[in-house]
Design a protein around this motif. Structure first.
Motif, PDB file in Angstrom:
ATOM      1  N   LEU A 111       0.865  -1.164   0.000  1.00  0.00           N
ATOM      2  CA  LEU A 111       0.000   0.000   0.000  1.00  0.00           C
ATOM      3  C   LEU A 111       0.908   1.221   0.000  1.00  0.00           C
ATOM      4  O   LEU A 111       1.519   1.541   1.019  1.00  0.00           O
ATOM      5  N   THR A 158      -2.298   0.570  -4.306  1.00  0.00           N
ATOM      6  CA  THR A 158      -2.013  -0.807  -3.921  1.00  0.00           C
ATOM      7  C   THR A 158      -1.450  -1.588  -5.094  1.00  0.00           C
ATOM      8  O   THR A 158      -1.819  -1.363  -6.252  1.00  0.00           O
ATOM      9  N   THR A 180      -6.095  -9.266  -0.043  1.00  0.00           N
ATOM     10  CA  THR A 180      -6.409  -7.843  -0.040  1.00  0.00           C
ATOM     11  C   THR A 180      -5.649  -7.160   1.085  1.00  0.00           C
ATOM     12  O   THR A 180      -5.719  -7.601   2.245  1.00  0.00           O
ATOM     13  N   SER A 229      -5.125  -3.853   3.464  1.00  0.00           N
ATOM     14  CA  SER A 229      -5.918  -2.732   3.957  1.00  0.00           C
ATOM     15  C   SER A 229      -5.250  -2.177   5.205  1.00  0.00           C
ATOM     16  O   SER A 229      -4.259  -2.728   5.686  1.00  0.00           O
ATOM     17  N   GLU A 230      -5.815  -1.114   5.712  1.00  0.00           N
ATOM     18  CA  GLU A 230      -5.198  -0.483   6.878  1.00  0.00           C
ATOM     19  C   GLU A 230      -6.242   0.219   7.719  1.00  0.00           C
ATOM     20  O   GLU A 230      -7.363   0.467   7.292  1.00  0.00           O
ATOM     21  N   ASP A 231      -5.846   0.515   8.936  1.00  0.00           N
ATOM     22  CA  ASP A 231      -6.623   1.347   9.836  1.00  0.00           C
ATOM     23  C   ASP A 231      -5.672   2.444  10.311  1.00  0.00           C
ATOM     24  O   ASP A 231      -4.827   2.206  11.169  1.00  0.00           O
ATOM     25  N   TYR A 281      -3.233  -4.660   7.426  1.00  0.00           N
ATOM     26  CA  TYR A 281      -3.854  -5.979   7.417  1.00  0.00           C
ATOM     27  C   TYR A 281      -3.649  -6.655   6.064  1.00  0.00           C
ATOM     28  O   TYR A 281      -3.469  -5.991   5.035  1.00  0.00           O
ATOM     29  N   GLN A 283      -5.861  -9.617   4.240  1.00  0.00           N
ATOM     30  CA  GLN A 283      -6.933 -10.607   4.204  1.00  0.00           C
ATOM     31  C   GLN A 283      -6.598 -11.613   3.115  1.00  0.00           C
ATOM     32  O   GLN A 283      -6.447 -11.237   1.950  1.00  0.00           O
TER      33      GLN A 283
END
Length: 124
Positions: free
Chosen positions: A51, A57, A68, A70-72, A79, A81
């Motif tokens: 990312l 991405t 996949t 992703s992030e927070d 993350y 998945q």
């Protein structure tokens, strides 16, 4: 000090799912390129999904449509998945951060400055 701590690895069956997490500290999380890498048995470490704040991405072809990233941002966590897992996905998965964004080769390990300790993923 920068710390990257992976979690979520373990054992899954082929076709199953797993979610990896990478909790970070000590860096300006939303400024850097963050990625997941893996080392399969007997092979060199390779980029899996990245990312990049500028590029977006990027995923290696072998996981497209299955994994996949992703992030927070609020949690400074990354993350991965992983769905439709295959036996050939077995390996140690690492979280990494680059002290830059807009990498020319985002899946290239050489661009990354900080690494987690890795988490084992076994698909059997």
């Amino acid at each position: 000090d920068v710390q990257l701590v992976e979690s979520g690895g373990g054992l899954a069956q082929p076709g199953g799912s797993m979610r990896l997490s990478c909790d970070t500290s000590g860096l300006s999380y939303n400024k850097y390129c963050m990625g997941w890498f893996r080392q399969l048995p007997g092979k060199e470490r390779e980029g899996v999904a990245v990312l990049d704040r500028i590029v977006g991405t990027t995923c290696v072809d072998s996981v497209k449509g299955r994994f996949t990233i992703s992030e927070d941002n609020a949690k400074a966590s990354l993350y991965l998945q992983m769905n439709d897992l295959k036996v050939e996905d077995t390996g140690v998965y690492y979280c990494a951060a680059a002290a830059a964004a807009g990498l020319d080769y985002p899946l290239d390990l050489a661009g990354y400055n900080w690494w987690g300790q890795g988490t084992q993923v076994t698909v059997s």
